[in-house]
Design a protein around this motif. Structure first.
Motif, PDB file in Angstrom:
ATOM      1  N   ILE A 199       0.819  -1.215   0.000  1.00 44.71           N
ATOM      2  CA  ILE A 199       0.000   0.000   0.000  1.00 44.71           C
ATOM      3  C   ILE A 199       0.854   1.266   0.000  1.00 44.71           C
ATOM      4  O   ILE A 199       0.484   2.278  -0.608  1.00 44.71           O
ATOM      5  CB  ILE A 199      -0.958   0.000   1.209  1.00 44.71           C
ATOM      6  N   VAL A 200       1.997   1.229   0.665  1.00 42.32           N
ATOM      7  CA  VAL A 200       2.811   2.444   0.813  1.00 42.32           C
ATOM      8  C   VAL A 200       4.100   2.376  -0.004  1.00 42.32           C
ATOM      9  O   VAL A 200       4.369   3.247  -0.830  1.00 42.32           O
ATOM     10  CB  VAL A 200       3.129   2.717   2.301  1.00 42.32           C
ATOM     11  N   TYR A 201       4.901   1.351   0.221  1.00 44.25           N
ATOM     12  CA  TYR A 201       6.217   1.329  -0.428  1.00 44.25           C
ATOM     13  C   TYR A 201       6.128   1.244  -1.945  1.00 44.25           C
ATOM     14  O   TYR A 201       6.753   2.035  -2.662  1.00 44.25           O
ATOM     15  CB  TYR A 201       7.077   0.170   0.095  1.00 44.25           C
ATOM     16  N   ALA A 202       5.374   0.282  -2.467  1.00 44.83           N
ATOM     17  CA  ALA A 202       5.342   0.066  -3.915  1.00 44.83           C
ATOM     18  C   ALA A 202       4.890   1.311  -4.678  1.00 44.83           C
ATOM     19  O   ALA A 202       5.530   1.699  -5.671  1.00 44.83           O
ATOM     20  CB  ALA A 202       4.471  -1.145  -4.255  1.00 44.83           C
ATOM     21  N   HIS A 258      14.090   6.365   3.380  1.00 40.85           N
ATOM     22  CA  HIS A 258      14.268   6.936   4.717  1.00 40.85           C
ATOM     23  C   HIS A 258      13.141   7.873   5.147  1.00 40.85           C
ATOM     24  O   HIS A 258      12.614   7.736   6.266  1.00 40.85           O
ATOM     25  CB  HIS A 258      15.632   7.614   4.803  1.00 40.85           C
ATOM     26  N   VAL A 259      12.755   8.821   4.314  1.00 40.38           N
ATOM     27  CA  VAL A 259      11.627   9.673   4.685  1.00 40.38           C
ATOM     28  C   VAL A 259      10.361   8.837   4.777  1.00 40.38           C
ATOM     29  O   VAL A 259       9.556   8.990   5.713  1.00 40.38           O
ATOM     30  CB  VAL A 259      11.458  10.819   3.666  1.00 40.38           C
ATOM     31  N   ASN A 260      10.180   7.945   3.845  1.00 43.36           N
ATOM     32  CA  ASN A 260       9.032   7.043   3.845  1.00 43.36           C
ATOM     33  C   ASN A 260       8.948   6.253   5.152  1.00 43.36           C
ATOM     34  O   ASN A 260       7.916   6.240   5.835  1.00 43.36           O
ATOM     35  CB  ASN A 260       9.166   6.098   2.649  1.00 43.36           C
ATOM     36  N   ASP A 319      14.234   5.874  17.505  1.00 43.07           N
ATOM     37  CA  ASP A 319      14.430   7.079  16.697  1.00 43.07           C
ATOM     38  C   ASP A 319      14.385   6.830  15.195  1.00 43.07           C
ATOM     39  O   ASP A 319      15.204   7.354  14.429  1.00 43.07           O
ATOM     40  CB  ASP A 319      15.746   7.774  17.084  1.00 43.07           C
ATOM     41  N   ALA A 320      13.400   6.053  14.777  1.00 45.16           N
ATOM     42  CA  ALA A 320      13.198   5.849  13.343  1.00 45.16           C
ATOM     43  C   ALA A 320      12.899   7.170  12.651  1.00 45.16           C
ATOM     44  O   ALA A 320      13.429   7.464  11.576  1.00 45.16           O
ATOM     45  CB  ALA A 320      12.064   4.852  13.106  1.00 45.16           C
ATOM     46  N   PHE A 321      12.046   8.004  13.270  1.00 40.98           N
ATOM     47  CA  PHE A 321      11.761   9.300  12.675  1.00 40.98           C
ATOM     48  C   PHE A 321      12.901  10.279  12.931  1.00 40.98           C
ATOM     49  O   PHE A 321      13.320  11.004  12.026  1.00 40.98           O
ATOM     50  CB  PHE A 321      10.459   9.885  13.226  1.00 40.98           C
ATOM     51  N   GLY A 322      13.420  10.310  14.143  1.00 42.19           N
ATOM     52  CA  GLY A 322      14.454  11.279  14.488  1.00 42.19           C
ATOM     53  C   GLY A 322      15.688  11.164  13.627  1.00 42.19           C
ATOM     54  O   GLY A 322      16.326  12.181  13.292  1.00 42.19           O
ATOM     55  N   VAL A 323      16.056   9.961  13.215  1.00 38.77           N
ATOM     56  CA  VAL A 323      17.248   9.763  12.383  1.00 38.77           C
ATOM     57  C   VAL A 323      16.874   9.623  10.908  1.00 38.77           C
ATOM     58  O   VAL A 323      17.372  10.353  10.053  1.00 38.77           O
ATOM     59  CB  VAL A 323      18.047   8.539  12.866  1.00 38.77           C
ATOM     60  N   HIS A 324      15.980   8.700  10.600  1.00 37.04           N
ATOM     61  CA  HIS A 324      15.689   8.426   9.190  1.00 37.04           C
ATOM     62  C   HIS A 324      14.748   9.463   8.587  1.00 37.04           C
ATOM     63  O   HIS A 324      14.944   9.891   7.443  1.00 37.04           O
ATOM     64  CB  HIS A 324      15.136   7.012   9.044  1.00 37.04           C
ATOM     65  N   GLY A 325      13.732   9.869   9.335  1.00 36.45           N
ATOM     66  CA  GLY A 325      12.831  10.883   8.814  1.00 36.45           C
ATOM     67  C   GLY A 325      13.507  12.231   8.683  1.00 36.45           C
ATOM     68  O   GLY A 325      13.517  12.851   7.612  1.00 36.45           O
ATOM     69  N   VAL A 326      14.100  12.697   9.765  1.00 36.87           N
ATOM     70  CA  VAL A 326      14.765  14.005   9.746  1.00 36.87           C
ATOM     71  C   VAL A 326      15.971  13.990   8.812  1.00 36.87           C
ATOM     72  O   VAL A 326      16.153  14.899   7.988  1.00 36.87           O
ATOM     73  CB  VAL A 326      15.178  14.423  11.170  1.00 36.87           C
ATOM     74  N   GLY A 327      16.810  12.973   8.925  1.00 42.95           N
ATOM     75  CA  GLY A 327      17.989  12.899   8.057  1.00 42.95           C
ATOM     76  C   GLY A 327      17.621  12.826   6.592  1.00 42.95           C
ATOM     77  O   GLY A 327      18.268  13.455   5.744  1.00 42.95           O
ATOM     78  N   GLY A 328      16.575  12.070   6.266  1.00 43.73           N
ATOM     79  CA  GLY A 328      16.143  11.965   4.880  1.00 43.73           C
ATOM     80  C   GLY A 328      15.613  13.280   4.337  1.00 43.73           C
ATOM     81  O   GLY A 328      15.879  13.648   3.183  1.00 43.73           O
ATOM     82  N   ILE A 329      14.843  14.005   5.156  1.00 44.20           N
ATOM     83  CA  ILE A 329      14.309  15.299   4.729  1.00 44.20           C
ATOM     84  C   ILE A 329      15.439  16.298   4.498  1.00 44.20           C
ATOM     85  O   ILE A 329      15.487  16.995   3.473  1.00 44.20           O
ATOM     86  CB  ILE A 329      13.310  15.836   5.774  1.00 44.20           C
ATOM     87  N   VAL A 330      16.361  16.365   5.457  1.00 47.53           N
ATOM     88  CA  VAL A 330      17.498  17.282   5.329  1.00 47.53           C
ATOM     89  C   VAL A 330      18.315  16.950   4.082  1.00 47.53           C
ATOM     90  O   VAL A 330      18.662  17.831   3.280  1.00 47.53           O
ATOM     91  CB  VAL A 330      18.379  17.231   6.593  1.00 47.53           C
ATOM     92  N   ALA A 385       2.874  12.784   2.629  1.00 46.12           N
ATOM     93  CA  ALA A 385       1.423  12.629   2.652  1.00 46.12           C
ATOM     94  C   ALA A 385       1.012  11.184   2.389  1.00 46.12           C
ATOM     95  O   ALA A 385       0.178  10.616   3.120  1.00 46.12           O
ATOM     96  CB  ALA A 385       0.785  13.558   1.615  1.00 46.12           C
ATOM     97  N   TRP A 386       1.585  10.581   1.356  1.00 42.84           N
ATOM     98  CA  TRP A 386       1.232   9.198   1.018  1.00 42.84           C
ATOM     99  C   TRP A 386       1.626   8.249   2.149  1.00 42.84           C
ATOM    100  O   TRP A 386       0.843   7.390   2.557  1.00 42.84           O
ATOM    101  CB  TRP A 386       1.910   8.785  -0.293  1.00 42.84           C
ATOM    102  N   SER A 387       2.825   8.408   2.663  1.00 43.40           N
ATOM    103  CA  SER A 387       3.297   7.528   3.730  1.00 43.40           C
ATOM    104  C   SER A 387       2.470   7.701   4.998  1.00 43.40           C
ATOM    105  O   SER A 387       2.089   6.720   5.640  1.00 43.40           O
ATOM    106  CB  SER A 387       4.774   7.804   4.027  1.00 43.40           C
ATOM    107  N   GLY A 388       2.192   8.954   5.368  1.00 41.45           N
ATOM    108  CA  GLY A 388       1.446   9.199   6.593  1.00 41.45           C
ATOM    109  C   GLY A 388       0.050   8.627   6.552  1.00 41.45           C
ATOM    110  O   GLY A 388      -0.379   7.901   7.463  1.00 41.45           O
ATOM    111  N   VAL A 389      -0.677   8.922   5.488  1.00 42.14           N
ATOM    112  CA  VAL A 389      -2.059   8.435   5.370  1.00 42.14           C
ATOM    113  C   VAL A 389      -2.075   6.921   5.188  1.00 42.14           C
ATOM    114  O   VAL A 389      -2.852   6.206   5.837  1.00 42.14           O
ATOM    115  CB  VAL A 389      -2.774   9.137   4.204  1.00 42.14           C
TER     116      VAL A 389
END
Length: 441
Positions: free
Chosen positions: A180-183, A210-212, A355-366, A400-404
């Motif tokens: 549903i999300v990754y593909a 990473h952001v996903n 810290d999946a979001f703290g490292v992978h989410g933030v690092g991926g966005i940056v 948006a896609w990942s969150g929903v």
């Protein structure tokens, strides 16, 4: 390399003759729409075979040990099981439908959002076919290499719900989330979809992986709620030696992750390899400095986390930037990931266990945003036209896609398997209550 469209791929690699190393033409029969005649490049094939093994190493045992060492002793086995289960489930689903939904371009594909059904069960793939995105590689190898990215992405999410999700729920979550999300996101960015077509750059998975995973981890942490005793009980890592070993394996494997995404053994792959090591080192120092100032002492866990943050930050940019750009991306990613993993989590009081979001989410966005600044045609001609605005639009779409999608998957799990173990099971530990196994002193 990860490029914006199939047309761009053909422009960068118009024929096997442009690739390094000897090539040999292989006769082929009728091909599907997503396939091209195979003109095998031996050097490229050897490098991607090696890279496939390196990226697989990142999940088992790399990520498994990295995460396993950070949980409490009573949950180490359960955490190792998450990475193992993700590998097994995603591999089977990739064969059934994931590959086709990610990289299929047949008539059933939907307006650049998701691939078609022509390669379900790897239908039509033979030893003498190639995907049009990688015409010098056997398609079987292309499938295997892309699979390793699909495996590690949901495994990363497990760091956010570690120590409290039912194992049955995690199994269902991994399977549904992959489809549903990754593909769809993989197709939208890498598989000929609309984000890649509009010029969003993601060399090796800053957004797709990473952001996903980071956004999905944040949603999981918020929906499941904190662990019992969070903010009160001692939840120090059970075995930092495991985490250090896992980090080393991740660092080595990341060379296949980033340099392998050049899809051949060339100068871009060499730049990506050096950029990866440099950014990781810069980020580790950056995290350490901020932590030293904040807590008046540096920690091994901080150095390890900073190193991984740098690896995450450089991933979308590795084959698009020069070493100066890589250094700056690492130097910025380390402190940014520290802020996400420590200050932001403390301020908002959510429990992102590892810290999946703290490292992978933030690092991926940056890293994705900085790609728009530092990408240069001196390293890669595909970088022409890169902008922060394009990168930001891509990030908004992925977030948006990942969150929903993640929220939908969690609700399905909640009303089928249930999400959390009981309070008593959590206190006793998931190793015994979920698996009937323990790590003896």
């Amino acid at each position: 390399m990860r490029v914006s469209t199939r047309t761009a791929a053909a422009t960068v690699f118009p024929a096997a003759a442009l690739l390094a190393g000897p090539s040999m033409a292989v006769p082929v029969g009728p091909l599907l729409s997503h396939q091209a005649a195979l003109a095998l490049d031996g050097a490229a094939t050897a490098w991607i075979l090696t890279s496939t093994a390196l990226v697989l190493l990142m999940t088992l045992p790399g990520l498994a040990l990295f995460y396993g060492g950070m949980v409490r002793r009573k949950n180490i086995i359960a955490t190792l099981a998450h990475s193992t289960a993700a590998l097994a489930i995603v591999t089977v689903l990739w064969f059934i439908a994931g590959y086709s939904l990610s990289f299929g371009t047949g008539p059933a594909s939907i307006n650049g959002f998701i691939g078609g059904f022509e390669a379900l069960l790897i239908n039509g793939v033979r030893i003498d076919t190639a995907h049009s995105l990688a015409p010098a590689l056997p398609e079987m190898l292309w499938i295997a290499y892309q699979l390793t990215f699909a495996i590690i992405t949901p495994a990363l999410i497990a760091g956010a719900f570690a120590e409290r999700m039912k194992f049955s729920a995690s199994l269902l979550f991994f399977g549904l989330w992959h489809l549903i999300v990754y593909a769809p996101i993989c197709h939208q960015v890498w598989g000929g979809g609309y984000l890649g077509s509009m010029g969003v750059l993601d060399f090796a998975g800053g957004a797709v992986v990473h952001v996903n995973a980071g956004i999905a981890g944040l949603v999981c942490a918020l929906v499941l709620g904190p662990r019992h005793g969070f903010g009160r009980d001692n939840m120090a890592p059970g075995n930092l030696a495991y985490t250090a070993i896992g980090t080393g394996l991740l660092l080595v494997g990341w060379l296949g992750f980033n340099a392998g995404s050049a899809w051949t053994a060339d100068g871009i792959a060499a730049a990506a390899a050096f950029n990866t090591i440099l950014a990781a080192a810069a980020a580790a120092l950056g995290w350490m400095i901020v932590e030293w100032i904040d807590h008046r002492r540096p920690t091994l866990l901080g150095l390890l986390s900073g190193l991984v943050g740098g690896l995450v930050g450089i991933t979308p940019a590795a084959g698009f930037v020069d070493p100066k750009g890589a250094f700056l991306i690492g130097a910025i990613s380390g402190p940014a990931c520290y802020a996400g993993a420590v200050w932001l989590k403390r301020a908002l009081k959510y429990d992102d266990s590892l810290d999946a979001f703290g490292v992978h989410g933030v690092g991926g966005i940056v890293g994705a945003l900085l790609t728009g600044i530092f990408a240069t045609t001196a390293i890669n001609p595909v970088a022409e036209g890169a902008t922060v605005l394009k990168q930001a639009i891509g990030l908004v779409a992925v977030i948006a896609w990942s969150g929903v999608g993640t929220f939908v998957v969690l609700m399905i799990c909640k009303y089928t398997t249930g999400l959390r173990v009981t309070k008593e099971q959590e206190i006793e530990g998931l190793d015994y209550t979920q698996h009937g196994e323990t790590i003896h002193p």
